[in-house]
Design a protein around this motif. Sequence first.
Motif, PDB file in Angstrom:
ATOM      1  N   GLU A 151      43.968  33.421  37.155  1.00  0.00           N
ATOM      2  CA  GLU A 151      44.218  32.379  38.164  1.00  0.00           C
ATOM      3  C   GLU A 151      45.601  31.764  38.030  1.00  0.00           C
ATOM      4  N   THR A 152      46.241  31.916  36.890  1.00  0.00           N
ATOM      5  CA  THR A 152      47.596  31.369  36.776  1.00  0.00           C
ATOM      6  C   THR A 152      48.593  32.254  37.528  1.00  0.00           C
ATOM      7  N   VAL A 153      48.214  33.516  37.786  1.00  0.00           N
ATOM      8  CA  VAL A 153      49.051  34.405  38.597  1.00  0.00           C
ATOM      9  C   VAL A 153      48.728  34.204  40.077  1.00  0.00           C
ATOM     10  N   GLY A 154      47.445  34.100  40.378  1.00  0.00           N
ATOM     11  CA  GLY A 154      47.047  33.892  41.763  1.00  0.00           C
ATOM     12  C   GLY A 154      45.565  34.091  41.965  1.00  0.00           C
ATOM     13  N   VAL A 155      45.090  33.639  43.119  1.00  0.00           N
ATOM     14  CA  VAL A 155      43.663  33.803  43.430  1.00  0.00           C
ATOM     15  C   VAL A 155      43.475  34.512  44.776  1.00  0.00           C
ATOM     16  N   THR A 156      44.495  35.280  45.190  1.00  0.00           N
ATOM     17  CA  THR A 156      44.344  36.159  46.355  1.00  0.00           C
ATOM     18  C   THR A 156      44.913  37.519  45.974  1.00  0.00           C
ATOM     19  N   GLU A 157      44.488  38.533  46.707  1.00  0.00           N
ATOM     20  CA  GLU A 157      45.008  39.876  46.433  1.00  0.00           C
ATOM     21  C   GLU A 157      46.520  39.917  46.657  1.00  0.00           C
ATOM     22  N   ASP A 158      46.976  39.247  47.743  1.00  0.00           N
ATOM     23  CA  ASP A 158      48.413  39.212  48.036  1.00  0.00           C
ATOM     24  C   ASP A 158      49.202  38.613  46.881  1.00  0.00           C
ATOM     25  N   ALA A 159      48.635  37.570  46.292  1.00  0.00           N
ATOM     26  CA  ALA A 159      49.370  36.869  45.236  1.00  0.00           C
ATOM     27  C   ALA A 159      49.425  37.662  43.936  1.00  0.00           C
ATOM     28  N   ILE A 160      48.418  38.479  43.662  1.00  0.00           N
ATOM     29  CA  ILE A 160      48.430  39.172  42.358  1.00  0.00           C
ATOM     30  C   ILE A 160      49.083  40.550  42.433  1.00  0.00           C
ATOM     31  N   TYR A 161      49.171  41.116  43.645  1.00  0.00           N
ATOM     32  CA  TYR A 161      49.695  42.482  43.761  1.00  0.00           C
ATOM     33  C   TYR A 161      51.084  42.651  43.122  1.00  0.00           C
ATOM     34  N   PRO A 162      52.051  41.765  43.455  1.00  0.00           N
ATOM     35  CA  PRO A 162      53.384  41.951  42.856  1.00  0.00           C
ATOM     36  C   PRO A 162      53.357  41.905  41.323  1.00  0.00           C
ATOM     37  N   PHE A 163      52.479  41.090  40.762  1.00  0.00           N
ATOM     38  CA  PHE A 163      52.337  40.998  39.304  1.00  0.00           C
ATOM     39  C   PHE A 163      51.851  42.337  38.742  1.00  0.00           C
ATOM     40  N   LEU A 164      50.866  42.938  39.396  1.00  0.00           N
ATOM     41  CA  LEU A 164      50.319  44.219  38.931  1.00  0.00           C
ATOM     42  C   LEU A 164      51.396  45.298  38.987  1.00  0.00           C
ATOM     43  N   GLU A 165      52.196  45.244  40.070  1.00  0.00           N
ATOM     44  CA  GLU A 165      53.284  46.212  40.234  1.00  0.00           C
ATOM     45  C   GLU A 165      54.322  46.061  39.127  1.00  0.00           C
ATOM     46  N   GLU A 166      54.682  44.816  38.892  1.00  0.00           N
ATOM     47  CA  GLU A 166      55.695  44.526  37.870  1.00  0.00           C
ATOM     48  C   GLU A 166      55.238  44.969  36.482  1.00  0.00           C
ATOM     49  N   LYS A 167      53.932  44.775  36.196  1.00  0.00           N
ATOM     50  CA  LYS A 167      53.400  45.153  34.884  1.00  0.00           C
ATOM     51  C   LYS A 167      53.105  46.648  34.778  1.00  0.00           C
ATOM     52  N   GLY A 168      53.139  47.342  35.919  1.00  0.00           N
ATOM     53  CA  GLY A 168      52.766  48.762  35.904  1.00  0.00           C
ATOM     54  C   GLY A 168      51.295  48.960  35.629  1.00  0.00           C
ATOM     55  N   HIS A 169      50.447  48.137  36.259  1.00  0.00           N
ATOM     56  CA  HIS A 169      48.995  48.228  36.026  1.00  0.00           C
ATOM     57  C   HIS A 169      48.474  49.613  36.425  1.00  0.00           C
ATOM     58  N   PRO A 170      47.689  50.263  35.555  1.00  0.00           N
ATOM     59  CA  PRO A 170      47.234  51.633  35.833  1.00  0.00           C
ATOM     60  C   PRO A 170      46.418  51.774  37.113  1.00  0.00           C
ATOM     61  N   ALA A 171      45.725  50.712  37.549  1.00  0.00           N
ATOM     62  CA  ALA A 171      44.879  50.826  38.750  1.00  0.00           C
ATOM     63  C   ALA A 171      45.693  51.240  39.966  1.00  0.00           C
ATOM     64  N   LEU A 172      46.956  50.816  40.027  1.00  0.00           N
ATOM     65  CA  LEU A 172      47.762  51.069  41.223  1.00  0.00           C
ATOM     66  C   LEU A 172      48.041  52.553  41.437  1.00  0.00           C
ATOM     67  N   THR A 173      47.980  53.335  40.372  1.00  0.00           N
ATOM     68  CA  THR A 173      48.262  54.771  40.526  1.00  0.00           C
ATOM     69  C   THR A 173      47.005  55.633  40.383  1.00  0.00           C
ATOM     70  N   MET A 174      45.840  54.984  40.290  1.00  0.00           N
ATOM     71  CA  MET A 174      44.596  55.768  40.224  1.00  0.00           C
ATOM     72  C   MET A 174      44.203  56.217  41.630  1.00  0.00           C
ATOM     73  N   GLU A 175      43.227  57.151  41.695  1.00  0.00           N
ATOM     74  CA  GLU A 175      42.774  57.619  43.018  1.00  0.00           C
ATOM     75  C   GLU A 175      42.248  56.422  43.810  1.00  0.00           C
ATOM     76  N   SER A 176      42.268  56.554  45.114  1.00  0.00           N
ATOM     77  CA  SER A 176      41.859  55.431  45.962  1.00  0.00           C
ATOM     78  C   SER A 176      40.430  55.011  45.632  1.00  0.00           C
ATOM     79  N   ILE A 177      40.214  53.705  45.509  1.00  0.00           N
ATOM     80  CA  ILE A 177      38.896  53.232  45.077  1.00  0.00           C
ATOM     81  C   ILE A 177      37.864  53.294  46.201  1.00  0.00           C
ATOM     82  N   LEU A 178      38.309  53.379  47.455  1.00  0.00           N
ATOM     83  CA  LEU A 178      37.328  53.381  48.553  1.00  0.00           C
ATOM     84  C   LEU A 178      37.087  54.780  49.121  1.00  0.00           C
TER      85      LEU A 178
END
Length: 418
Positions: free
Chosen positions: A391-418
């Motif tokens: 929650e210190t990063v954000g509480v919406t998907e829009d707000a946390i996405y740039p953080f995940l990108e910056e950290k290189g979070h593995p979820a962003l490069t996994m197969e599509s979840i849907l």
Amino acid sequence: LKVVITEVPIPTAFGPAFEGERVRKDELRSQCGGGKTLAVEWVTSKRMDEVEDGKVELFGPDLDSVKEGGGLPLAVVVEVAGRNFQPDFEPILERQMHHLVNYVQGIMHMGQRDIAWYRFGKAAVEKGFRLEHIGKLLHAKYHQDFGTIFDKVQVKLYTEKEKVDEIAEQARKVYAERDARIEGMTDETTDIFYSCTLCQSFAPTHVCVVSPERTGLCGAYNWMDCKASYEINPTGPNQPVAKGNMTDERYGKFDGVDAFVQKASRQAINTVSFYSLLVDPMTTCGCCECIASVLPMCNGVMTVHRDYTGETPCGMKFTTLAGTAGGGLQTPGFVGHSKYNICQRKYLVGDGGLLRMVWMPKSLKEELRERLIKRGEELGYPNLIDMIADETVGVTEDAIYPFLEEKGHPALTMESIL
Ligand code: SF4
Ligand code: ZN
């Protein structure tokens, strides 16, 4: 000589008929737990000479001494002794408090361990119900229902904050030890899982199937506990389930489990996955410690625990999520689970596992810190914990996405979840 008790000595009506009852805001006299104060429940074994059967003591103020609608911290410590009593039985007796306290007319109970929540209605308190009656009813019902496994039981209730905090700290160590007993086991090493249908009185179609790597969603029952419960009460709510053949390796489906769940849910549920929130997730009841939800834009999942009352990136607070997914139905995209389960190896592995986790409340990350780091290391991401937004990063998907990108979070490069 065995103590035989047939009456429950409390000033209010008592029985399964009152189990589903709510205590609404305008009916509330006082409450313990539920976020504003801490309420903790702990059953522990003692030597025979340390326990005086039926003794109930209250240390601190009682229900009628707080202002109307006010809260008290509470620790319920149940000390049990008996020649045949095993420490393995402690969690089973402890988990009974949930439905036994709910049997009291005008009192509502939720949760377990250090997230218990008692709501006492005005009518019950006016009739004379006080905290000591919790001890009296537990003494009576434990003897009635579990008299064969122990000889003596006494109950101590604490309502002074300092003492409650101290007991909670002791109890949390014990909870962690109980959880860890399952550590070395995997789902492959046993042909038997266990059912739990304790919660069907609230959620009639709900069935937990507990495997070594998927503890009960309330966090109070793991595979060992269900096994011990079955030994105590072979016709009780925890039945062995022969898992049968694995019909889906990715999502964790077993024909033996499906057959059991169909029957136990009275045909409401046809098939369940052990390791997925997307495909035929297990049912969720209101007791769950956490609820996980899919976050499509981040290509990941989030989870939130009961203690966190703020907003989350799925657009719902915990209470709304529990209302949406917690009634005993299958809700694809959501699943209830225990805190401990998050770092178990099979956690949501059909959906990509822990590497999908993109958001969780900061306090939950801290609570799981050591295990998150260890599990991250096993998955090749020793700093996974720092890549998970909170929650210190954000509480919406829009707000946390740039953080995940910056950290290189593995979820962003996994197969599509849907
Ligand atoms: Fe049993 Fe599941 Fe209810 Fe826990 S949440 S008591 S494991 S049915
Ligand atoms: Zn439940």
